[in-house]
Design a protein around this motif. Structure first.
Motif, PDB file in Angstrom:
ATOM      1  N   GLN A 180       0.838  -1.264   0.150  1.00  0.00           N
ATOM      2  CA  GLN A 180      -0.067   0.038  -0.017  1.00  0.00           C
ATOM      3  C   GLN A 180       0.748   1.259   0.027  1.00  0.00           C
ATOM      4  OE1 GLN A 180      -3.449   0.077   0.027  1.00  0.00           O
ATOM      5  NE2 GLN A 180      -3.720   2.241   0.115  1.00  0.00           N
ATOM      6  N   ASP A 181       1.849   1.343   1.050  1.00  0.00           N
ATOM      7  CA  ASP A 181       2.913   2.358   0.776  1.00  0.00           C
ATOM      8  C   ASP A 181       3.571   2.429  -0.252  1.00  0.00           C
ATOM      9  OD1 ASP A 181       2.200   3.138   3.372  1.00  0.00           O
ATOM     10  OD2 ASP A 181       3.695   1.598   4.329  1.00  0.00           O
ATOM     11  N   LEU A 182       3.808   1.429  -1.115  1.00  0.00           N
ATOM     12  CA  LEU A 182       4.945   1.513  -2.152  1.00  0.00           C
ATOM     13  C   LEU A 182       4.146   1.956  -3.378  1.00  0.00           C
ATOM     14  CD1 LEU A 182       7.179   0.545  -3.921  1.00  0.00           C
ATOM     15  CD2 LEU A 182       6.277  -1.937  -4.185  1.00  0.00           C
ATOM     16  N   LEU A 183       2.685   1.474  -3.513  1.00  0.00           N
ATOM     17  CA  LEU A 183       1.960   2.116  -4.845  1.00  0.00           C
ATOM     18  C   LEU A 183       0.902   3.062  -4.578  1.00  0.00           C
ATOM     19  CD1 LEU A 183       1.337  -1.939  -6.163  1.00  0.00           C
ATOM     20  CD2 LEU A 183       3.265  -0.197  -6.707  1.00  0.00           C
ATOM     21  N   ASP A 184       0.803   3.475  -3.217  1.00  0.00           N
ATOM     22  CA  ASP A 184      -0.340   4.480  -3.130  1.00  0.00           C
ATOM     23  C   ASP A 184       0.083   5.756  -3.785  1.00  0.00           C
ATOM     24  OD1 ASP A 184      -2.541   5.396  -1.800  1.00  0.00           O
ATOM     25  OD2 ASP A 184      -1.524   6.315  -0.105  1.00  0.00           O
ATOM     26  N   GLY A 185      -1.176   5.993  -4.481  1.00  0.00           N
ATOM     27  CA  GLY A 185      -1.086   7.492  -5.051  1.00  0.00           C
ATOM     28  C   GLY A 185      -1.009   7.024  -6.480  1.00  0.00           C
ATOM     29  N   ILE A 186      -0.523   5.973  -7.122  1.00  0.00           N
ATOM     30  CA  ILE A 186      -0.222   5.659  -8.356  1.00  0.00           C
ATOM     31  C   ILE A 186      -1.694   5.418  -9.497  1.00  0.00           C
ATOM     32  CG2 ILE A 186      -0.273   3.137  -8.329  1.00  0.00           C
ATOM     33  CD1 ILE A 186       2.254   3.610 -10.366  1.00  0.00           C
ATOM     34  N   GLN A 187      -2.853   5.091  -8.611  1.00  0.00           N
ATOM     35  CA  GLN A 187      -4.070   5.106  -9.045  1.00  0.00           C
ATOM     36  C   GLN A 187      -4.765   6.255  -9.630  1.00  0.00           C
ATOM     37  OE1 GLN A 187      -3.418   4.654  -6.018  1.00  0.00           O
ATOM     38  NE2 GLN A 187      -4.723   5.544  -4.545  1.00  0.00           N
ATOM     39  N   GLU A 188      -4.261   7.380  -9.248  1.00  0.00           N
ATOM     40  CA  GLU A 188      -4.650   8.747  -9.705  1.00  0.00           C
ATOM     41  C   GLU A 188      -4.341   8.999 -11.339  1.00  0.00           C
ATOM     42  OE1 GLU A 188      -6.899  10.410  -8.233  1.00  0.00           O
ATOM     43  OE2 GLU A 188      -6.464   9.416  -6.171  1.00  0.00           O
ATOM     44  N   ASP A 189      -3.258   8.756 -11.637  1.00  0.00           N
ATOM     45  CA  ASP A 189      -2.814   8.617 -12.998  1.00  0.00           C
ATOM     46  C   ASP A 189      -3.725   7.597 -14.063  1.00  0.00           C
ATOM     47  OD1 ASP A 189      -0.494  10.449 -12.774  1.00  0.00           O
ATOM     48  OD2 ASP A 189       0.175   8.898 -11.623  1.00  0.00           O
ATOM     49  N   PHE A 190      -4.048   6.567 -13.513  1.00  0.00           N
ATOM     50  CA  PHE A 190      -4.970   5.337 -14.209  1.00  0.00           C
ATOM     51  C   PHE A 190      -6.491   6.204 -14.208  1.00  0.00           C
ATOM     52  CE2 PHE A 190      -1.540   2.758 -12.717  1.00  0.00           C
ATOM     53  CZ  PHE A 190      -1.610   2.000 -13.862  1.00  0.00           C
ATOM     54  N   TYR A 191      -6.888   6.786 -13.053  1.00  0.00           N
ATOM     55  CA  TYR A 191      -7.995   7.413 -13.047  1.00  0.00           C
ATOM     56  C   TYR A 191      -8.200   8.457 -14.188  1.00  0.00           C
ATOM     57  CZ  TYR A 191      -8.948   5.049  -8.699  1.00  0.00           C
ATOM     58  OH  TYR A 191      -9.185   4.251  -7.732  1.00  0.00           O
ATOM     59  N   ALA A 192      -6.999   9.536 -14.488  1.00  0.00           N
ATOM     60  CA  ALA A 192      -7.033  10.395 -15.172  1.00  0.00           C
ATOM     61  C   ALA A 192      -7.289   9.904 -16.777  1.00  0.00           C
ATOM     62  CB  ALA A 192      -5.662  11.261 -15.203  1.00  0.00           C
ATOM     63  N   VAL A 193      -6.749   8.619 -16.815  1.00  0.00           N
ATOM     64  CA  VAL A 193      -6.494   8.135 -18.277  1.00  0.00           C
ATOM     65  C   VAL A 193      -8.292   7.964 -18.638  1.00  0.00           C
ATOM     66  CG1 VAL A 193      -5.994   6.386 -19.816  1.00  0.00           C
ATOM     67  CG2 VAL A 193      -4.105   7.559 -18.565  1.00  0.00           C
ATOM     68  N   VAL A 194      -8.708   7.144 -17.523  1.00  0.00           N
ATOM     69  CA  VAL A 194      -9.969   6.666 -17.778  1.00  0.00           C
ATOM     70  C   VAL A 194     -11.066   7.836 -17.866  1.00  0.00           C
ATOM     71  CG1 VAL A 194     -11.983   5.515 -16.430  1.00  0.00           C
ATOM     72  CG2 VAL A 194      -9.745   4.423 -16.441  1.00  0.00           C
ATOM     73  N   ASP A 195     -10.844   8.748 -17.004  1.00  0.00           N
ATOM     74  CA  ASP A 195     -11.756  10.073 -17.207  1.00  0.00           C
ATOM     75  C   ASP A 195     -11.511  10.824 -18.906  1.00  0.00           C
ATOM     76  OD1 ASP A 195     -12.678   9.548 -14.844  1.00  0.00           O
ATOM     77  OD2 ASP A 195     -11.395  11.155 -13.835  1.00  0.00           O
ATOM     78  N   TRP A 196     -10.382  10.758 -19.025  1.00  0.00           N
ATOM     79  CA  TRP A 196     -10.191  11.488 -20.517  1.00  0.00           C
ATOM     80  C   TRP A 196     -10.686  10.408 -21.726  1.00  0.00           C
ATOM     81  CZ3 TRP A 196      -6.766   8.499 -23.769  1.00  0.00           C
ATOM     82  CH2 TRP A 196      -6.443   9.206 -25.148  1.00  0.00           C
ATOM     83  N   ALA A 197     -10.650   9.310 -21.509  1.00  0.00           N
ATOM     84  CA  ALA A 197     -11.303   8.473 -22.384  1.00  0.00           C
ATOM     85  C   ALA A 197     -12.914   8.553 -22.462  1.00  0.00           C
ATOM     86  CB  ALA A 197     -10.914   6.929 -22.141  1.00  0.00           C
ATOM     87  N   TYR A 198     -13.444   8.919 -21.341  1.00  0.00           N
ATOM     88  CA  TYR A 198     -14.788   8.780 -21.059  1.00  0.00           C
ATOM     89  C   TYR A 198     -15.192  10.032 -21.851  1.00  0.00           C
ATOM     90  CZ  TYR A 198     -19.239   9.924 -18.766  1.00  0.00           C
ATOM     91  OH  TYR A 198     -20.561  10.110 -18.682  1.00  0.00           O
ATOM     92  N   LYS A 199     -14.361  11.109 -21.702  1.00  0.00           N
ATOM     93  CA  LYS A 199     -14.963  12.485 -22.192  1.00  0.00           C
ATOM     94  C   LYS A 199     -14.883  12.448 -23.652  1.00  0.00           C
ATOM     95  CE  LYS A 199     -13.345  15.276 -18.256  1.00  0.00           C
ATOM     96  NZ  LYS A 199     -12.396  16.259 -17.694  1.00  0.00           N
ATOM     97  N   ILE A 200     -14.113  11.750 -24.184  1.00  0.00           N
ATOM     98  CA  ILE A 200     -14.013  11.563 -25.793  1.00  0.00           C
ATOM     99  C   ILE A 200     -15.021  10.720 -26.240  1.00  0.00           C
ATOM    100  CG2 ILE A 200     -12.414  10.534 -27.657  1.00  0.00           C
ATOM    101  CD1 ILE A 200     -10.014  11.361 -26.164  1.00  0.00           C
ATOM    102  N   ASP A 201     -15.149   9.549 -25.771  1.00  0.00           N
ATOM    103  CA  ASP A 201     -16.400   8.776 -26.199  1.00  0.00           C
ATOM    104  C   ASP A 201     -16.663   7.718 -24.713  1.00  0.00           C
ATOM    105  OD1 ASP A 201     -18.094   7.075 -27.397  1.00  0.00           O
ATOM    106  OD2 ASP A 201     -16.552   6.095 -28.683  1.00  0.00           O
ATOM    107  N   PRO A 202     -18.018   8.188 -24.509  1.00  0.00           N
ATOM    108  CA  PRO A 202     -18.309   7.413 -23.151  1.00  0.00           C
ATOM    109  C   PRO A 202     -18.598   6.156 -23.536  1.00  0.00           C
ATOM    110  CG  PRO A 202     -19.533   9.480 -23.548  1.00  0.00           C
ATOM    111  CD  PRO A 202     -18.845   9.252 -24.731  1.00  0.00           C
ATOM    112  N   LEU A 203     -18.739   5.557 -24.780  1.00  0.00           N
ATOM    113  CA  LEU A 203     -19.075   3.947 -25.153  1.00  0.00           C
ATOM    114  C   LEU A 203     -17.888   3.436 -25.121  1.00  0.00           C
ATOM    115  CD1 LEU A 203     -21.547   4.374 -28.209  1.00  0.00           C
ATOM    116  CD2 LEU A 203     -22.072   3.926 -25.662  1.00  0.00           C
TER     117      LEU A 203
END
Length: 887
Positions: free
Chosen positions: A589-612
């Motif tokens: 948890q200490d090693l990887l904490d915070g890295i999920q935010e960059d994955f969330y940013a890619v998911v949100d960016w993809a959703y804005k371009i094409d929700p499908l």
């Protein structure tokens, strides 16, 4: 001589099979013939006295106190199988009697004293020959003598003759024994089977003396009393002669007594001398024992001194600290070149501590030198652990700082760079053995080192993920699709933007392909490098069993951990693996904490371009989740689960917005024709099917269910706004729904279910609308028929023409008013059907259905009129069908 049945091994085996389970052992089995005799009369052969084939078997059963013997009678069943018939205990055998009526001497009877009825003659047993008879009777007598200690009464058989026969027939008999390993043949001689009649009654020598004596006195003896008197007289004469001979030997006896007296004197003198010598020898023996005791003590003391010297030498070797090791442990360098020497010193220190704590005798543990040496070793240990821990904490931070300061390690504008930790892991492996020795020396020092390593590497991983995600989004060019798919204002004729947005999901897949294997490898490396006792991990990497090679991503990836060769004992302590696994997940948890935010940013960016594209990303994420089975990479599994939840949440948001767009139709002005969201949903469903990858079927099916349910509910509400044209709007929209989804319904089960639902609603709306048109033109005719049907529930059919308003005259008036100019009325139905229809392509099918329903109603009317008014006539069904066909 023919072979006796007593030697038949197969017969004995069959007998043992017949009594299986009784724990009895067959000693002898022999075939006999059974017949029934009559007391005091000669045995007559008749139908009831015919001999019967039987088998006599002698069996024994071992008991703790004694052995029981039995005589078994076995008979042949109808199938030729032996089965038990009678059972006698040999302890109740009272007599053995030879049948006098049989001149061959092969028949005999056995009498038992426990038989209930002594008036019934016992059965007679007939043997094949005298040898078989003697063999059986000798076996019975032997068993009675040896096991019971007595013999039964023997009548009609000469015991001496049987003993002579047993002596002559000492043939060997083979008996079968069945031990655990298989049948083994044992040889039993006839001596084992014969009754030792000579020993039991009179010996052979005594018998010969008696015969000689009887032969000497046989002549001249007429009466037993005279013979007895003669023997007494001779006995008295012999006793007198013996007394006279004793008296004549008196001088010899005196000489013998004198010799015995002189010998007794010599023996007494010898005993005195022996007593003196014995006392001297006892004193000498005591002196020798005293000398031997002193010698033994000296030898033991010498042996103990030698052993003590050797033990002290060993102890001194343990207490001695080599100067090179002491300098290395207290003030040595931790550079890479000095690490082999440090590891060697650690191994010596570990062995020294173990030898003083475990291998030293408890008696030595109380020695002051040992205690001082233990304290000195512990000081050296704590000093070394403190120095090594401080060095490793600074080393981890310096190593990561060096990498983060070099921008070439990260993705830059125009170039995606795959994170490469091969050099980092190589440099860390140099200190892997040192960490294992630190764990052995002081396990508590590992947690601060683990926390420092996780904190330093977390900065590197987050920087790599952030730079990679930013460049990934910047380098992906995609046209943004609108989120308004089912908006009413766009109208059904507006073309939806179908721009290709596949690069969006490909970018997300690339992000997972690069970082998920990296995170799993880092989790595995952490578990082994920092000495967590958990089962070994196999890096799963890309779920497609290989890593996708990207043109702008560095393909060189050295993920070989190389940790399992550090210590073969890592992960073998199952009792603490569960504790270490929980601690490992905490440090992950200490090693990887915070890295999920960059994955969330890619998911949100993809959703804005094409929700499908959420559908494709959801399928990609599910494949990675199914590939993560290792417990030590638990945080990676949590990350994938959170990504899946976020994608599902965004997709559900899109579905909810589309459903709100559909619901807004209810608040609009009056709608006519096909609603715009019907064909647009078909376009949306087609594209959703194109985006499905792998396991995203459930996500799309749930969206279909929500969409179609809202669509149908909204359609019903919009149609009810104008009840006059509600059915027209319903069947037009349901027909449009079926036409637009016909191809998809054939391959998608969920859409097929809604397709059939729309088909049923279409049929119901068409039926209601056509009935309204028919009744509009022919209301009086079919209303008259309906009232007649209602009367038939309470009035017989023949009485209906006599009711007011239902006479024949009333029927004629109704037919004339309704069927005169029927062609114009039918034309009016067609015009009425065509009037408010916006979908002209539905008119032919609706008109055919209208004509069919009209003919069905007219046919029912003609049948009703023929039954109630048989004398009245009206246009036939054929005429009406021709008329409709000509329209």
């Amino acid at each position: 001589m023919a072979k006796s049945s007593a030697d038949d091994a197969e017969l004995k085996r069959l007998c043992e099979a017949a009594i299986e389970g009784t724990k009895q052992k067959i000693v002898m089995s022999i075939r006999v013939a059974k017949s029934r005799g009559i007391w005091g009369k000669t045995n007559r052969l008749g139908r009831g006295h015919m001999p019967k084939a039987r088998v006599l078997a002698i069996s024994t059963k071992a008991k703790p106190q004694r052995t029981k013997a039995f005589l078994r009678v076995l008979k042949y069943s109808s199938g030729g199988v032996l089965e038990p018939a009678k059972l006698y205990k040999l302890k109740h055998l009272s007599k053995v009697e030879l049948v006098s009526n049989d001149p061959s001497g092969c028949s005999f009877m056995l009498g038992f004293d426990n038989l209930r009825s002594q008036s019934v003659a016992p059965p007679q047993w007939t043997m094949r020959n005298v040898d078989d008879r003697n063999r059986l009777l000798l076996c019975i007598l032997n068993i009675c003598k040896e096991m019971l200690g007595r013999l039964p009464k023997v009548i009609g058989i000469d015991i001496v003759e049987m003993a002579l026969w047993a002596k002559e027939n000492t043939t060997t008999v083979t008996t079968q024994e069945k031990p655990q390993d298989g049948p083994v043949a044992s040889i039993v001689t006839g001596d084992d089977l014969k009754v030792t009649v000579e020993r039991d009654l009179v010996s052979q020598a005594e018998e010969e003396d008696m015969e000689a004596l009887l032969g000497t006195y046989l002549m001249g003896i007429s009466e037993a009393e005279a013979f007895s008197e003669r023997l007494k007289r001779e006995l008295l004469a012999l006793e007198a002669a013996n007394v006279h001979a004793i008296l004549e030997t008196e001088p010899l006896i005196d000489e013998v007594l004198q010799g015995l007296e002189s010998a007794s004197i010599c023996v007494e003198d010898m005993d005195e001398w022996l007593t003196i010598f014995n006392m001297k020898l006892r004193h000498m023996r005591e002196d020798i024992e005293s000398i031997e005791t002193r010698n033994n003590k000296l030898e033991m003391q010498s042996f103990n001194n030698k052993a003590l010297t050797e033990e002290l030498d060993k102890l001194l070797q343990r207490l001695c600290i080599p100067s090179e090791y002491s300098a290395c442990l207290t003030d040595g360098s931790f550079d890479e070149a000095h690490m082999p020497r440090n590891v060697e010193a650690c191994e010596w220190l570990t062995a020294a501590l173990r030898s003083l704590d475990v291998d030293v005798d408890p008696a030595y543990a109380r020695i002051r030198a040992v205690k001082e040496k233990q304290a000195e070793l512990k000081i050296i240990k704590s000093t070394f652990v403190r120095r090594a821990s401080e060095f490793l904490r600074n080393y981890f931070a310096t190593l990561v700082d060096f990498m983060t300061s070099d921008k070439s390690y990260f993705s830059q504008r125009g170039q995606l760079k795959r994170p490469d930790h091969a050099d980092l892991r190589y440099q860390c492996r140099t200190y892997a053995r040192l960490l294992q020795h630190l764990k052995i020396l002081d396990k508590t020092c590992l947690d601060p080192l683990r926390k420092a390593y996780c904190h330093s590497l977390n900065l590197l991983l987050r920087r790599e993920a952030r730079e990679f995600a930013n460049e990934l989004r910047a380098s992906t060019k995609a046209t943004r699709n609108p989120t308004v798919w089912l908006e009413a204002s766009t109208g059904p004729s507006v073309t939806v933007n179908n721009a290709d947005t596949s690069m969006v999901s490909e970018a997300y897949a690339k992000m997972l392909t690069v970082f998920i294997p990296l995170l799993v490898d880092e989790s595995s490396f952490l578990s082994h490098f920092l000495c967590f006792e958990v089962p070994a991990l196999v890096p799963t990497g890309d779920p497609t069993n290989g890593r996708t090679s990207q043109s702008n991503v560095d393909d060189s990836d050295d993920d070989d951990l190389g940790i399992m060769d550090i210590d073969d004992n890592v992960g073998k302590h199952g009792n603490s693996s569960s504790i270490d696994l929980g601690s490992l997940n905490g440090f992950l948890q200490d090693l990887l904490d915070g890295i999920q935010e960059d994955f969330y940013a890619v998911v949100d960016w993809a959703y804005k371009i094409d929700p499908l594209r959420c559908i494709s990303m959801h399928g990609i994420t599910e494949r990675y989740i199914s590939g993560q089975k290792a417990d030590a990479a638990g945080f990676v599994r949590l990350l994938l689960d959170e990504l899946e939840s976020r994608i599902s949440m965004l997709y559900n948001r899109f579905v909810d917005e589309a459903c709100h767009q559909i619901e807004r139709y209810e608040r609009n002005v009056r709608q006519m024709g096909v609603l715009s969201y019907i064909p647009r949903f078909a376009i949306l469903a087609t594209r959703m099917e194109q985006y499905i990858q792998g396991q995203s079927r459930d996500l799309v099916d749930q969206a279909y269910t929500k969409f179609v349910s809202i669509m149908f509910v909204t359609l019903e509400k919009v149609a009810q706004a104008d009840p006059k044209y509600a059915d027209i709007m319903l069947f037009e929209n349901y027909a449009a729904f079926q036409n637009s989804l016909y191809d998809l319904a054939n391959v998608v089960p969920t859409l097929a279910k809604f397709y059939h639902q729309a088909s049923e609603a279409y049929e119901q709306a068409c039926t209601r609308h056509i009935n309204m048109i028919i009744y509009y033109q022919f209301e009086r005719l079919f209303q008259f028929a309906r009232k007649i049907e209602e009367l038939m529930y309470n009035i017989p059919p023949e009485e209906i023409p006599y009711q007011i308003g239902y006479s024949k005259m009333d029927l004629r008036k109704t037919l004339k008013s309704s069927l005169s100019g029927v062609d114009k009325s039918i034309g009016g139905m067609y015009r009425k059907l065509q009037k408010n229809l916006t979908c002209e392509e539905l008119l032919p099918s609706l008109w055919e259905k209208c004509k069919k329903d009209f003919l069905d109603k007219y046919e029912s009317l003609t049948v009703l009129v023929a039954r109630i008014y048989p004398s009245e006539t009206m246009p036939s069904i054929a005429e009406m069908r021709e008329l409709l066909a000509s329209m």
